[in-house]
Design an enzyme around this catalytic site. Structure first.
Site, PDB file in Angstrom:
ATOM      1  N   HIS A 174      16.609  35.154  42.010  1.00 49.83           N
ATOM      2  CA  HIS A 174      16.804  36.634  42.221  1.00 49.83           C
ATOM      3  C   HIS A 174      16.537  37.356  40.919  1.00 49.83           C
ATOM      4  CE1 HIS A 174      18.317  39.953  44.321  1.00 49.83           C
ATOM      5  NE2 HIS A 174      19.651  39.477  44.727  1.00 49.83           N
ATOM      6  N   GLN A 192      18.470  40.925  40.395  1.00 47.29           N
ATOM      7  CA  GLN A 192      19.931  40.896  40.026  1.00 47.29           C
ATOM      8  C   GLN A 192      20.255  40.411  38.499  1.00 47.29           C
ATOM      9  OE1 GLN A 192      22.516  41.485  42.403  1.00 47.29           O
ATOM     10  NE2 GLN A 192      23.660  41.320  40.487  1.00 47.29           N
ATOM     11  N   ASP A 238      29.595  33.790  43.001  1.00 42.93           N
ATOM     12  CA  ASP A 238      28.659  34.142  44.093  1.00 42.93           C
ATOM     13  C   ASP A 238      29.048  33.410  45.317  1.00 42.93           C
ATOM     14  OD1 ASP A 238      26.771  35.487  45.613  1.00 42.93           O
ATOM     15  OD2 ASP A 238      25.045  34.085  44.911  1.00 42.93           O
TER      16      ASP A 238
END
Ligand code: CP
Length: 336
Positions: free
Chosen positions: A156, A159, A250
């Protein structure tokens, strides 16, 4: 596949933009597609775009990507990434198109045909899908289309840009600081590890043994480490968090893993970020989360909503960093 070429080193960590903007390649599938200099420059540019946003149509970059179009191809849900890209492209003077995912990423036609069609219309595609390999199919089918990873199972990288800008804003300089990541060794953890190593930010990851970051990811990250940055994979969250400058959580169950939720919930007991765990970190340590968050699962509500939480700074910075990335990939930095 194109790789990144950098034209000038940035000697200081922050603030001063390089005279010549390091170039990005045609793809941003991974943070590893950027040179450390390009990563630093992207963050510096993003900080500047953030300062200038109030200028609106009078911002120097308000027409920088005029004539360019961005295709958003998402076959998984998204709020921050999708909205961030839409607003970014429009504020840079470009166009955005969002073909239905069933048409673009479904079974209607081969991905290579989708890619070769899109290439005739748009400059860049941001794609959120399952396997990283699907992005590579896009890259291999095209020669000019810029391709951005808007999240895959493996990485990702968008991010990570926002995460790094957020801690840089807090600390001024990230070198020598320590971030503790508590939870699943997932795509967010992988990209964060890549970026942290390039910026000189030490990382301690705490995960249950079978959910640790893959060894190959750690090896690749260590290869790009600068300024003595280290990454260690631990199992004990307290050991990871003790004395850290930031604590990152997360979700325990990422998109596509829902069938495994019960097993995961059991495995991650003890990995929730609570106020007691935060007390092990430095007094001024920040709490980070890429969102969406599950209160009472990977993080307690009082931590997420507390004064040390920077999660909405991270969310805001998705916009500024994605704007900087688009400018660097599409050559709009000439106008900066
Ligand atoms: N953090 C993140 O990628 O948010 P979205 O899934 O809402 O895009």
């Amino acid at each position: 596949m194109d790789t990144i070429s950098d034209t000038k080193s940035v000697s200081s960590e922050d603030a001063v933009a390089p005279d010549v903007m390091p170039r990005t390649g045609r793809t941003y599938l991974s943070v590893l597609d950027l040179s450390p200099e390009a990563l630093e420059a992207c963050l510096t540019l993003a900080a500047r775009l953030k300062r200038e946003r109030h200028l609106g149509a009078d911002a120097p970059t308000a027409r920088a990507l005029r004539g360019h179009s961005l295709a958003l191809l998402f076959d998984k849900p998204s709020l921050r990434t999708r909205t961030g890209f839409e607003i970014a492209m429009r504020e840079l003077g470009g166009n955005v198109t969002c073909p239905p995912s069933a048409d673009a990423l479904g079974t209607r036609e081969p991905l290579a045909d989708v890619a070769r069609s899109l290439e005739r219309w748009v400059s860049v595609a941001a794609i959120r899908t399952s396997e990283q390999m699907r992005l590579r199919e896009f890259v291999e089918a095209t020669t000019r289309l810029r391709i951005v990873n808007a999240l895959t199972n493996e990485e990702h990288p968008c991010q990570a840009l926002a995460d790094c800008l957020t801690v840089r804003e807090r600390w001024g300089a990230v070198r020598g600081r320590t971030l503790a990541y508590v939870g699943d060794g997932n795509n967010v953890a992988a990209s964060l590890t890549h970026a942290a190593m390039m910026l000189g930010l030490n990382l301690r990851l705490a995960s249950p043994k079978r959910f640790a970051l893959p060894e190959a990811t750690l090896t690749a990250a260590r290869r790009v480490a600068r300024h003595g940055a280290t990454v260690v994979q631990l199992q004990d969250p307290v050991e990871a968090v003790r004395g850290a400058d930031a604590v990152y959580a997360d979700v325990w169950t990422s998109m596509g893993q829902e069938a495994d939720q019960t097993r995961r919930r059991a495995a991650f007991q003890g990995y929730r970020v609570t106020s007691a765990l935060m007390a092990e970190a430095n007094d001024d340590a920040v709490f980070m989360h890429c969102l969406p968050a599950h209160r009472g699962e990977e993080v307690d509500a009082d931590v997420l909503e507390g004064p040390r939480s920077v999660v909405f700074d991270q969310a805001e910075n998705r916009l500024h960093t994605q704007k900087a990335l688009l400018l660097m990939m599409l050559g709009g930095t000439d106008l900066c």
